[in-house]
Design a protein around this motif. Structure first.
Motif, mmCIF file in Angstrom:
data_model
loop_
_atom_site.group_PDB
_atom_site.id
_atom_site.type_symbol
_atom_site.label_atom_id
_atom_site.label_comp_id
_atom_site.label_asym_id
_atom_site.label_seq_id
_atom_site.Cartn_x
_atom_site.Cartn_y
_atom_site.Cartn_z
ATOM 1 N N LEU A 57 0.829 -1.212 0.000
ATOM 2 C CA LEU A 57 0.000 0.000 0.000
ATOM 3 C C LEU A 57 0.861 1.259 0.000
ATOM 4 C CD1 LEU A 57 -2.649 -1.192 2.595
ATOM 5 C CD2 LEU A 57 -3.088 -0.744 0.172
ATOM 6 N N LEU A 58 1.907 1.281 0.800
ATOM 7 C CA LEU A 58 2.770 2.459 0.864
ATOM 8 C C LEU A 58 3.498 2.700 -0.454
ATOM 9 C CD1 LEU A 58 4.188 1.891 4.450
ATOM 10 C CD2 LEU A 58 2.691 3.769 3.746
ATOM 11 N N LYS A 59 3.807 1.617 -1.143
ATOM 12 C CA LYS A 59 4.505 1.750 -2.425
ATOM 13 C C LYS A 59 3.565 2.214 -3.526
ATOM 14 C CE LYS A 59 7.369 -0.830 -5.713
ATOM 15 N NZ LYS A 59 8.017 -2.129 -6.024
ATOM 16 N N GLN A 60 2.343 1.707 -3.523
ATOM 17 C CA GLN A 60 1.419 1.983 -4.628
ATOM 18 C C GLN A 60 0.589 3.246 -4.428
ATOM 19 O OE1 GLN A 60 1.524 0.221 -7.441
ATOM 20 N NE2 GLN A 60 3.116 -1.072 -6.534
ATOM 21 N N LEU A 61 0.362 3.640 -3.184
ATOM 22 C CA LEU A 61 -0.473 4.819 -2.897
ATOM 23 C C LEU A 61 0.381 5.882 -2.219
ATOM 24 C CD1 LEU A 61 -3.674 3.056 -1.476
ATOM 25 C CD2 LEU A 61 -3.348 3.951 -3.787
ATOM 26 N N SER A 62 0.845 6.842 -2.987
ATOM 27 C CA SER A 62 1.741 7.863 -2.440
ATOM 28 C C SER A 62 1.013 8.821 -1.500
ATOM 29 C CB SER A 62 2.380 8.657 -3.582
ATOM 30 O OG SER A 62 1.376 9.289 -4.369
ATOM 31 N N ASP A 63 -0.329 8.844 -1.568
ATOM 32 C CA ASP A 63 -1.103 9.758 -0.727
ATOM 33 C C ASP A 63 -1.838 9.015 0.390
ATOM 34 O OD1 ASP A 63 -2.811 8.442 -2.427
ATOM 35 O OD2 ASP A 63 -4.122 10.165 -2.779
ATOM 36 N N CYS A 64 -1.288 7.882 0.833
ATOM 37 C CA CYS A 64 -1.940 7.148 1.912
ATOM 38 C C CYS A 64 -1.058 7.122 3.143
ATOM 39 C CB CYS A 64 -2.289 5.728 1.482
ATOM 40 S SG CYS A 64 -0.948 4.521 1.686
ATOM 41 N N SER A 65 -1.701 6.969 4.294
ATOM 42 C CA SER A 65 -0.984 6.667 5.540
ATOM 43 C C SER A 65 -1.514 5.348 6.064
ATOM 44 C CB SER A 65 -1.188 7.776 6.572
ATOM 45 O OG SER A 65 -2.535 7.778 7.018
ATOM 46 N N VAL A 66 -0.653 4.591 6.710
ATOM 47 C CA VAL A 66 -1.032 3.278 7.215
ATOM 48 C C VAL A 66 -0.720 3.208 8.698
ATOM 49 C CG1 VAL A 66 -0.575 0.798 7.099
ATOM 50 C CG2 VAL A 66 -0.623 2.145 4.992
ATOM 51 N N ASP A 67 -1.720 2.824 9.472
ATOM 52 C CA ASP A 67 -1.532 2.557 10.899
ATOM 53 C C ASP A 67 -1.702 1.061 11.131
ATOM 54 O OD1 ASP A 67 -1.243 5.244 11.312
ATOM 55 O OD2 ASP A 67 -3.220 5.544 12.218
ATOM 56 N N ILE A 68 -0.759 0.461 11.860
ATOM 57 C CA ILE A 68 -0.865 -0.957 12.223
ATOM 58 C C ILE A 68 -1.197 -1.047 13.708
ATOM 59 C CG2 ILE A 68 0.342 -3.147 12.430
ATOM 60 C CD1 ILE A 68 1.982 -2.480 10.022
ATOM 61 N N VAL A 69 -2.304 -1.706 14.003
ATOM 62 C CA VAL A 69 -2.756 -1.912 15.371
ATOM 63 C C VAL A 69 -2.505 -3.369 15.742
ATOM 64 C CG1 VAL A 69 -4.771 -1.929 16.886
ATOM 65 C CG2 VAL A 69 -4.494 -0.092 15.210
ATOM 66 N N GLU A 70 -1.806 -3.608 16.839
ATOM 67 C CA GLU A 70 -1.399 -4.962 17.220
ATOM 68 C C GLU A 70 -1.758 -5.250 18.680
ATOM 69 O OE1 GLU A 70 -0.009 -8.546 18.080
ATOM 70 O OE2 GLU A 70 -0.118 -7.820 16.010
ATOM 71 N N LYS A 71 -2.306 -6.433 18.929
ATOM 72 C CA LYS A 71 -2.716 -6.831 20.277
ATOM 73 C C LYS A 71 -1.540 -6.891 21.241
ATOM 74 C CE LYS A 71 -5.034 -10.672 22.669
ATOM 75 N NZ LYS A 71 -5.753 -11.955 22.485
ATOM 76 N N LEU A 72 -0.423 -7.448 20.808
ATOM 77 C CA LEU A 72 0.752 -7.573 21.669
ATOM 78 C C LEU A 72 1.579 -6.282 21.640
ATOM 79 C CD1 LEU A 72 1.820 -11.189 20.679
ATOM 80 C CD2 LEU A 72 0.906 -10.472 22.903
ATOM 81 N N PRO A 73 2.445 -6.076 22.626
ATOM 82 C CA PRO A 73 3.303 -4.898 22.606
ATOM 83 C C PRO A 73 4.388 -4.973 21.537
ATOM 84 C CG PRO A 73 3.033 -5.740 24.849
ATOM 85 C CD PRO A 73 2.512 -6.793 23.913
ATOM 86 N N VAL A 74 4.595 -6.172 20.960
ATOM 87 C CA VAL A 74 5.693 -6.374 20.012
ATOM 88 C C VAL A 74 5.141 -6.807 18.653
ATOM 89 C CG1 VAL A 74 7.382 -6.927 21.788
ATOM 90 C CG2 VAL A 74 5.976 -8.747 20.819
ATOM 91 N N PRO A 75 5.841 -6.472 17.563
ATOM 92 C CA PRO A 75 5.368 -6.821 16.228
ATOM 93 C C PRO A 75 5.861 -8.182 15.741
ATOM 94 C CG PRO A 75 7.296 -5.416 16.049
ATOM 95 C CD PRO A 75 7.027 -5.592 17.518
ATOM 96 N N PHE A 76 5.449 -8.512 14.518
ATOM 97 C CA PHE A 76 5.948 -9.629 13.692
ATOM 98 C C PHE A 76 5.200 -10.944 13.851
ATOM 99 C CE2 PHE A 76 10.057 -7.146 14.423
ATOM 100 C CZ PHE A 76 9.785 -6.269 13.398
ATOM 101 N N GLY A 77 4.302 -11.052 14.803
ATOM 102 C CA GLY A 77 3.390 -12.188 14.851
ATOM 103 C C GLY A 77 4.050 -13.545 14.714
#
Length: 478
Positions: A57-77
């Motif tokens: 999404l960040l590569k294809q949409l230059s006018d977008c912002s992305v927020d990632i919401v995660e249950k755990l305090p740490v990323p990568f699942g």
């Protein structure tokens, strides 16, 4: 040089405005040219599907912002909590995810639970599009009497235990018996078998948790039975996983010759990956009678054509099956295998995190058509701006590469829908409100990451994972 400096300044100013949601006063000041509103997209889940979708999404949409919401305090699942500790090369994908996270148009909100800290409806009101990618956190069960006994646990929980998923340290699997029976023959099942049979010195240099290393060092397990319903031609593990098992020191792989009756005659009909795997099994079978057993202390015992039937005291009963049209059909014959510990590895399923999700409880996944979440299953009407990717939408299939391709495909669908004005992207959306919530930002995760790697370095390990969420929050500065 001045042009470059000015360009950088303009970019910084753009992102400052961008991250402040393009306040009304800033927009009104643009009297000559209307400033386009940013397309705000929220991704729920910071595993591989979420990060791959964000990357696209960040590569294809230059006018977008992305927020990632995660249950755990740490990323990568699943990359952090599912990949075997002795497969560090698979975890290198974290480097790609980190580059994505460092994009100024992406924000990470850890320690936020969908359905508790924020509802799906609230996210849909605050974003133009919402993509659900929170994965599969439940187990498929055998549905046998006595399955809830203490010595019957899921492979998923066992993997989480040695990988440091918060809460999994309470599992305390009983490794005091000689025999472990794993029901299922996928790569997860083989990973578990390898962890149980590997020399402890091999595991000490991985990021296996300290409490798991201690338990495995004291383990009395000598034999691991890997049991599948179908035959060798349908084995679900890959050739890479099998090669690793065959190379384990002090471990003998013992096949049952009767399981391979007629298999060699099928080789020429097989596609190349399946043919290579079958040839390796046949080669290992042919060599096993000549192996020296002098320094062998443990055994890996793959067993085919057996379907779970009953759980009894320190044993498991299986129905002997026949393969008919690629399916396992139970016969009246049975066999009992010793089982001091039983590990169930027959697949995962997702849970419904929020009442607003159109969820198929039987299949354990979100109702969708090619990633578009269905508003109505009967009419196939989709919910505008709501999407799903990863195992939450497809079920637990494939490897990380499969997840990547699927996430890219759904992200492309989002881009196509935006281009086709399938839902409104012109209105101002505020994004997630982190006020009054103990949020872990990306900077907070970096503090946790630094703490873990430094603690691991002192022990000759890549990292020593923190398993306590309060401790994670303290280190993150929350």
């Amino acid at each position: 040089m001045n042009y470059t400096r000015n360009l950088r300044y303009c970019r910084r100013q753009f992102f400052n405005v961008y991250n402040n949601s393009f306040s009304t006063s800033a927009i009104k000041s643009q009297s000559v040219q209307q400033v386009a509103q940013p397309k705000r997209i929220c991704i729920v889940g910071a595993g591989p599907a979420g990060f791959y979708a964000a990357q696209y999404l960040l590569k294809q949409l230059s006018d977008c912002s992305v927020d990632i919401v995660e249950k755990l305090p740490v990323p990568f699942g699943l990359v952090r909590f599912g990949v075997a500790p002795d497969h560090p090369e698979v975890k290198n994908v974290i480097n790609t995810f980190t580059k994505t996270a460092e994009n100024p148009r992406l924000r990470f909100f850890g320690n936020v639970t969908l359905g508790t800290d924020v509802t799906l409806q609230e996210l849909r009101e605050r974003y133009h599009a919402v993509l659900l990618t929170y994965g599969a956190d439940q187990d498929r069960e055998l549905e046998l009497h006595n399955e809830q006994q203490a010595h019957v646990i899921s492979a998923r929980k066992f993997v989480a235990w040695y990988n440091g998923l918060p809460g999994a340290e309470q599992l305390q699997p009983d490794l005091s018996g000689r025999d472990v029976t794993i029901v299922g023959q996928g790569n997860v099942a083989v990973d578990v078998a390898r962890m149980l049979l590997s020399p402890i010195d091999n595991l000490k240099v991985t990021d296996t948790t300290e409490y798991a290393l201690e338990a495995l060092a004291n383990s009395k397990v000598e034999r691991v039975h890997l049991v599948g319903r179908r035959g060798p031609l349908q084995a679900a593990f890959t050739i890479k996983e099998l090669r690793e098992m065959l190379k384990l020191p002090q471990v003998e792989t013992r096949w049952r010759p009767e399981d391979f009756t007629g298999v060699d005659a099928q080789l020429d009909k097989l596609q190349r990956p399946r043919k290579r795997l079958t040839e390796l099994m046949l080669k290992s079978l042919g060599e096993q009678s000549n192996r020296q057993s002098g320094d062998i202390s443990k055994q890996f015992l793959p067993i085919f054509l057996r379907a779970p039937k009953a759980i009894v005291e320190r044993e498991m009963e299986f129905a002997i099956t026949e393969v008919q049209e690629n399916s396992a059909v139970a016969t009246s014959a049975t066999e009992k295998l010793p089982a001091d510990l039983i590990l169930r590895s027959i697949g995962y399923k997702s849970s419904c995190a929020d009442a607003g999700i159109n969820f198929d409880a039987r299949r354990g996944q979100v109702c969708n058509e090619q990633g578009r979440v269905l508003q109505d299953k009967e009419t196939k009407q989709t919910a505008p701006g709501l999407y799903v990717a990863g195992w939450l939408g497809t079920g637990p299939t494939g490897v990380i590469l499969t997840t990547m391709n699927g996430a890219f495909a759904v992200a492309k669908t989002i881009c196509d829908d935006i281009a086709a004005n399938a839902f409104d992207t012109t209105s101002l959306k505020p994004g997630f409100d982190p006020s009054n919530k103990p949020i872990v930002t990306w900077e907070g995760w970096q503090r946790i990451d630094k703490h873990e790697t430094e603690a691991g370095k002192a022990k000759g390990k890549p990292r020593e994972k923190i398993v306590s969420i309060p401790e994670m929050l303290r280190i993150a500065g929350v």
